[in-house]
Scaffold this motif. Structure first.
Motif, PDB file in Angstrom:
ATOM      1  N   ILE A 161      95.438  93.800 -28.913  1.00 61.05           N
ATOM      2  CA  ILE A 161      95.163  92.981 -27.898  1.00 61.05           C
ATOM      3  C   ILE A 161      95.011  93.887 -26.734  1.00 61.05           C
ATOM      4  CG2 ILE A 161      95.418  90.842 -28.808  1.00 61.05           C
ATOM      5  CD1 ILE A 161      97.905  90.880 -27.260  1.00 61.05           C
ATOM      6  N   LEU A 162      95.793  94.908 -26.443  1.00 61.35           N
ATOM      7  CA  LEU A 162      96.048  95.843 -25.316  1.00 61.35           C
ATOM      8  C   LEU A 162      95.514  97.172 -25.508  1.00 61.35           C
ATOM      9  CD1 LEU A 162      99.316  94.259 -23.907  1.00 61.35           C
ATOM     10  CD2 LEU A 162      96.933  93.912 -22.950  1.00 61.35           C
ATOM     11  N   ARG A 163      95.296  97.491 -26.708  1.00 63.44           N
ATOM     12  CA  ARG A 163      94.847  99.214 -27.011  1.00 63.44           C
ATOM     13  C   ARG A 163      93.806  99.096 -27.752  1.00 63.44           C
ATOM     14  NH1 ARG A 163     100.949  99.634 -28.678  1.00 63.44           N
ATOM     15  NH2 ARG A 163     100.228 100.126 -30.828  1.00 63.44           N
ATOM     16  N   PRO A 164      92.633  99.908 -27.391  1.00 63.58           N
ATOM     17  CA  PRO A 164      93.088 101.102 -26.560  1.00 63.58           C
ATOM     18  C   PRO A 164      92.585 100.422 -24.971  1.00 63.58           C
ATOM     19  CG  PRO A 164      91.063 101.408 -27.783  1.00 63.58           C
ATOM     20  CD  PRO A 164      91.652 100.354 -28.336  1.00 63.58           C
ATOM     21  N   TYR A 165      91.998  99.222 -25.016  1.00 60.16           N
ATOM     22  CA  TYR A 165      91.691  98.708 -23.610  1.00 60.16           C
ATOM     23  C   TYR A 165      92.286  97.713 -23.122  1.00 60.16           C
ATOM     24  CZ  TYR A 165      87.415 100.556 -25.498  1.00 60.16           C
ATOM     25  OH  TYR A 165      86.257 101.412 -26.125  1.00 60.16           O
ATOM     26  N   PRO A 166      93.160  98.139 -22.221  1.00 55.90           N
ATOM     27  CA  PRO A 166      94.397  97.385 -21.487  1.00 55.90           C
ATOM     28  C   PRO A 166      93.582  96.522 -20.408  1.00 55.90           C
ATOM     29  CG  PRO A 166      94.383  99.764 -20.812  1.00 55.90           C
ATOM     30  CD  PRO A 166      93.412  99.774 -21.614  1.00 55.90           C
ATOM     31  N   VAL A 167      93.142  95.280 -21.032  1.00 53.26           N
ATOM     32  CA  VAL A 167      92.245  94.417 -20.144  1.00 53.26           C
ATOM     33  C   VAL A 167      93.107  93.551 -19.095  1.00 53.26           C
ATOM     34  CG1 VAL A 167      90.393  92.541 -20.161  1.00 53.26           C
ATOM     35  CG2 VAL A 167      90.296  94.537 -21.601  1.00 53.26           C
ATOM     36  N   PHE A 168      94.301  93.039 -19.572  1.00 46.41           N
ATOM     37  CA  PHE A 168      94.890  91.944 -18.845  1.00 46.41           C
ATOM     38  C   PHE A 168      96.232  92.134 -18.945  1.00 46.41           C
ATOM     39  CE2 PHE A 168      94.516  90.654 -23.451  1.00 46.41           C
ATOM     40  CZ  PHE A 168      95.659  90.095 -23.649  1.00 46.41           C
ATOM     41  N   ASP A 169      96.822  93.365 -19.343  1.00 45.57           N
ATOM     42  CA  ASP A 169      98.319  93.473 -19.507  1.00 45.57           C
ATOM     43  C   ASP A 169      98.639  95.046 -19.501  1.00 45.57           C
ATOM     44  OD1 ASP A 169     101.110  92.734 -19.069  1.00 45.57           O
ATOM     45  OD2 ASP A 169     101.238  91.638 -20.857  1.00 45.57           O
ATOM     46  N   ASP A 170      99.944  95.508 -19.344  1.00 47.44           N
ATOM     47  CA  ASP A 170     100.187  96.865 -19.331  1.00 47.44           C
ATOM     48  C   ASP A 170     100.552  97.045 -21.006  1.00 47.44           C
ATOM     49  OD1 ASP A 170     101.443  99.098 -19.651  1.00 47.44           O
ATOM     50  OD2 ASP A 170     103.233  98.678 -18.077  1.00 47.44           O
ATOM     51  N   PRO A 171      99.815  97.958 -21.627  1.00 50.03           N
ATOM     52  CA  PRO A 171     100.067  98.191 -22.995  1.00 50.03           C
ATOM     53  C   PRO A 171     101.258  98.736 -23.297  1.00 50.03           C
ATOM     54  CG  PRO A 171      98.424  99.610 -22.102  1.00 50.03           C
ATOM     55  CD  PRO A 171      98.698  98.650 -21.001  1.00 50.03           C
ATOM     56  N   GLY A 172     101.776  99.528 -22.202  1.00 43.11           N
ATOM     57  CA  GLY A 172     103.297 100.196 -22.646  1.00 43.11           C
ATOM     58  C   GLY A 172     104.257  99.157 -22.476  1.00 43.11           C
ATOM     59  N   LYS A 173     104.108  98.121 -21.804  1.00 44.39           N
ATOM     60  CA  LYS A 173     105.093  97.078 -21.311  1.00 44.39           C
ATOM     61  C   LYS A 173     104.594  95.727 -21.146  1.00 44.39           C
ATOM     62  CE  LYS A 173     109.636  96.557 -18.951  1.00 44.39           C
ATOM     63  NZ  LYS A 173     109.343  95.025 -19.062  1.00 44.39           N
ATOM     64  N   PRO A 174     104.151  95.220 -22.171  1.00 46.02           N
ATOM     65  CA  PRO A 174     103.206  93.794 -21.827  1.00 46.02           C
ATOM     66  C   PRO A 174     104.254  92.797 -21.688  1.00 46.02           C
ATOM     67  CG  PRO A 174     103.505  94.553 -24.666  1.00 46.02           C
ATOM     68  CD  PRO A 174     104.001  95.724 -23.478  1.00 46.02           C
ATOM     69  N   VAL A 175     103.888  91.979 -20.639  1.00 45.53           N
ATOM     70  CA  VAL A 175     104.830  90.685 -20.244  1.00 45.53           C
ATOM     71  C   VAL A 175     103.830  89.448 -20.206  1.00 45.53           C
ATOM     72  CG1 VAL A 175     106.391  92.261 -18.849  1.00 45.53           C
ATOM     73  CG2 VAL A 175     104.280  91.285 -17.668  1.00 45.53           C
ATOM     74  N   SER A 176     102.772  89.491 -20.483  1.00 43.39           N
ATOM     75  CA  SER A 176     101.769  88.253 -20.305  1.00 43.39           C
ATOM     76  C   SER A 176     102.337  87.001 -20.780  1.00 43.39           C
ATOM     77  CB  SER A 176     100.423  88.513 -20.570  1.00 43.39           C
ATOM     78  OG  SER A 176     100.272  89.199 -21.650  1.00 43.39           O
ATOM     79  N   MET A 177     103.132  87.121 -22.034  1.00 36.68           N
ATOM     80  CA  MET A 177     103.877  85.958 -22.775  1.00 36.68           C
ATOM     81  C   MET A 177     104.958  85.289 -21.756  1.00 36.68           C
ATOM     82  SD  MET A 177     103.622  86.032 -26.655  1.00 36.68           S
ATOM     83  CE  MET A 177     103.022  87.432 -27.610  1.00 36.68           C
ATOM     84  N   GLU A 178     105.505  86.151 -21.447  1.00 38.97           N
ATOM     85  CA  GLU A 178     106.994  85.763 -20.690  1.00 38.97           C
ATOM     86  C   GLU A 178     106.719  84.526 -19.829  1.00 38.97           C
ATOM     87  OE1 GLU A 178     109.030  88.903 -19.200  1.00 38.97           O
ATOM     88  OE2 GLU A 178     108.842  90.269 -21.124  1.00 38.97           O
ATOM     89  N   PRO A 179     105.881  84.416 -18.943  1.00 42.06           N
ATOM     90  CA  PRO A 179     105.779  83.092 -18.002  1.00 42.06           C
ATOM     91  C   PRO A 179     105.463  81.826 -18.757  1.00 42.06           C
ATOM     92  CG  PRO A 179     104.514  84.616 -17.233  1.00 42.06           C
ATOM     93  CD  PRO A 179     104.862  85.477 -18.370  1.00 42.06           C
ATOM     94  N   PHE A 180     104.950  82.132 -19.829  1.00 44.88           N
ATOM     95  CA  PHE A 180     104.826  80.741 -20.823  1.00 44.88           C
ATOM     96  C   PHE A 180     106.099  80.531 -21.395  1.00 44.88           C
ATOM     97  CE2 PHE A 180     100.465  82.656 -19.833  1.00 44.88           C
ATOM     98  CZ  PHE A 180      99.768  81.434 -19.642  1.00 44.88           C
ATOM     99  N   ILE A 181     106.617  81.394 -22.147  1.00 43.07           N
ATOM    100  CA  ILE A 181     108.054  81.089 -22.672  1.00 43.07           C
ATOM    101  C   ILE A 181     108.769  80.357 -21.616  1.00 43.07           C
ATOM    102  CG2 ILE A 181     109.881  82.183 -23.687  1.00 43.07           C
ATOM    103  CD1 ILE A 181     108.348  84.229 -24.778  1.00 43.07           C
ATOM    104  N   GLU A 182     108.969  80.861 -20.365  1.00 46.70           N
ATOM    105  CA  GLU A 182     109.705  80.320 -19.418  1.00 46.70           C
ATOM    106  C   GLU A 182     109.125  78.788 -19.071  1.00 46.70           C
ATOM    107  OE1 GLU A 182     109.699  83.549 -16.813  1.00 46.70           O
ATOM    108  OE2 GLU A 182     111.539  84.512 -17.765  1.00 46.70           O
ATOM    109  N   ALA A 183     107.980  78.908 -19.089  1.00 42.62           N
ATOM    110  CA  ALA A 183     107.424  77.458 -18.586  1.00 42.62           C
ATOM    111  C   ALA A 183     107.869  76.613 -19.838  1.00 42.62           C
ATOM    112  CB  ALA A 183     105.945  77.683 -18.557  1.00 42.62           C
ATOM    113  N   MET A 184     108.061  76.826 -20.830  1.00 40.90           N
ATOM    114  CA  MET A 184     108.366  76.121 -21.902  1.00 40.90           C
ATOM    115  C   MET A 184     109.790  75.645 -21.941  1.00 40.90           C
ATOM    116  SD  MET A 184     105.839  77.117 -25.245  1.00 40.90           S
ATOM    117  CE  MET A 184     106.248  78.973 -25.194  1.00 40.90           C
ATOM    118  N   GLY A 185     110.483  76.289 -21.084  1.00 43.24           N
ATOM    119  CA  GLY A 185     111.934  76.122 -20.764  1.00 43.24           C
ATOM    120  C   GLY A 185     112.741  77.019 -21.804  1.00 43.24           C
TER     121      GLY A 185
END
Ligand code: SF4
Ligand code: SF4
Lengths: 189, 306
Positions: free
Chosen positions: B157-181
């Protein structure tokens, strides 16, 4: 260099020549820094490092290349492609090597390439992959009686979860004309 | 928001729970998914080792239909391999007149044209950029409070085209995990390759990666995935990975966790379809067992699953 390639690889039908040309263009600018090798999660299973493989392609050492298991061990994770300072499409090069070996079709290609071939046969037949029929095709291509046994436990679990079903829910042969046209254009049998 | 939905083959078979949970959760989040009519396989990672041209023509066929019939909607693909294949055609064929021409020669065999207009999005991209964690937070009724979740992104999803997150250190799921508590399990294996289809022909190679990933999830109550192949490799081979020194951890799709947090029940989220979903794990989820610190460590007490 192309002369050397022709010497070590004969006869070279149209499809091979196209793959070779593509490969040399893909890795021609490699400066041998080794970043690709250092990035590869499957390096431990390879007999030639990715960096050395690009060198062998530049030198046209095709017999040595086709003996190697390196490209079969590529899981298309794209880490080398992402990190290569020259921006080379290395994952595509690994796939091109699989195609080249598939055309040569020795026992190694049968063992290693059967899954890809079976998958594509199933896509051609059903339009969408039907996992049961795809695995049957794979076992037939592998010609290894132990292969189905290794998958039996998982197959049973999947069946008990109702996750696999008999083929027949696909799209039929809607893709057949596309496959035929691609074969014609690529010069593959 | 409307999207041209491309489920891909796995989501109609071994990954039904991903399809079902994605549709339900996206509906709750106000996104309308319109399935691309007559879609066919994108070739996954098997097309390229067989035919370079089909590697482009297969995804291009689906995009051509979306362009023609779906009125400029973004194409949404939940599967990482489908997403990359669909994205790759646009990135590599558009602007390459020779390749683009040949793709269209192939498509002409069924009367289609790929123009290169359709925009391709991964589910996580849409969640992050079109929906946002705030909206998810507003919909949470059954907080996953205390549940420690290890976000697993995989490769494609991030390689080889890093469209929406940093492929070396992806974090895009984290706000959702936190939003769920939930609590984010910090690790550096989130973007490690699961072995993909090597698991079929060379399981010994792929199991090694899977065992390392599972071990790095020590302390997490579950791993969250957004790819059916990651899910399959991390789930189905836990017994073998355990023999290679790996640990057992429940693995769920991010959308299943989101559904649970939004009050959809475990039947609706098809938890029983998950191969790591033992009765003990299901009871744990139903009782929110992780909310109270148990003696011993959460995932370690998970029973063996056959
Ligand atoms: S990372 Fe790129 S430039 Fe460096 S050795 Fe590998 S292919 Fe060559
Ligand atoms: S794409 Fe293949 S060769 Fe490159 S790092 Fe990944 S597994 Fe290794």
């Amino acid at each position: 260099m192309s002369g050397a390639v022709r010497e070590t690889w004969s006869p070279a039908p149209e499809s091979d020549r196209m793959i070779l040309k593509e490969l040399r263009e893909t890795v021609g600018a490699c400066m041998q820094c080794g970043t690709c090798t250092a990035s590869c999660p499957n390096w431990h299973a390879m007999d030639v490092t990715p960096r050395a493989m690009w060198r062998m392609i530049q030198f046209g050492m095709l017999d040595r290349i086709l003996e190697s298991r390196t490209f079969w061990m590529c899981s298309s994770c794209y880490l080398c492609t992402l990190r290569c300072p020259r921006g080379l499409k290395l994952t595509s090069a690994m796939a091109a090597l699989k195609r080249l070996a598939g055309v040569a079709n020795g026992p190694a290609a049968r063992r290693n390439g059967s899954f890809y071939a079976a998958f594509m046969d199933d896509v051609e037949a059903h339009g969408r992959v039907q996992e049961t029929s795809m695995m049957q095709r794979y076992f037939i291509r592998r010609r290894d009686p132990a292969a189905p046994l290794a998958f039996l436990p998982l197959g049973v679990r999947m069946l008990s979860k109702g996750k696999v079903h008999l083929p027949g829910r696909g799209m039929g042969g809607v893709l057949k004309p596309l496959f035929a046209k691609a074969r014609e254009l690529e010069g593959t049998p | 928001m409307r999207y041209a939905y491309y489920p891909g083959c796995s989501l109609t078979e071994s990954a039904r729970e991903f399809d079902v949970s994605t549709r339900l959760v996206m509906e709750r989040l106000g996104c309308e998914l319109v399935e691309i009519p007559d879609w066919t396989c994108c070739g996954a990672s098997a097309a390229e080792p067989v035919s370079r041209l089909m590697n482009y023509a297969l995804p291009a066929r689906n995009l051509a239909i979306a362009e023609q019939d779906m009125d400029g909607m973004d194409v949404l693909a939940p599967c990482a391999a489908c997403y990359l294949n669909l994205l790759k055609v646009g990135r590599e064929a558009v602007g390459d007149r020779h390749l683009h021409g040949r793709i269209n020669e192939v498509l002409a065999a069924s009367g289609l044209v790929y123009r290169g207009k359709a925009r391709v999005r991964h589910l996580l991209d849409v969640l992050k950029n079109d929906v946002g964690a705030k909206i998810v937070e507003q919909k949470v009724t059954d907080s996953l409070k205390g549940m420690k979740i290890a976000p697993y992104y995989g490769c494609q999803i991030l390689r080889p085209y890093p469209v929406f997150d940093d492929p070396g250190k992806p974090v895009s799921m984290e706000p959702f995990i936190e939003a769920m508590g939930g609590e984010v399990h910090r690790w550096d294996m989130g973007n490690r390759c699961c072995g993909a289809s090597l698991m079929v022909g060379h399981p010994e190679v792929a199991i090694r990666s899977v065992a390392e990933i599972l071990n790095a999830a020590r302390g997490a109550d579950a791993i969250a995935t957004v790819c059916p192949l990651c899910q399959m490799n991390l789930e189905a081979y836990q017994a073998k990975a355990a023999r290679a020194g790996g640990r057992r951890v429940p693995v769920l799709y991010l959308t299943q966790l989101m559904g649970l947090a939004m009050g959809l029940d475990d039947k609706a989220m098809r938890l029983s379809d998950n191969l790591t979903m033992t009765p003990a794990v299901r009871r744990g989820i139903a009782a929110r067992a992780w909310a109270e610190p148990a003696p011993g460590q959460g995932a370690e007490t998970v029973e063996a699953s056959g």
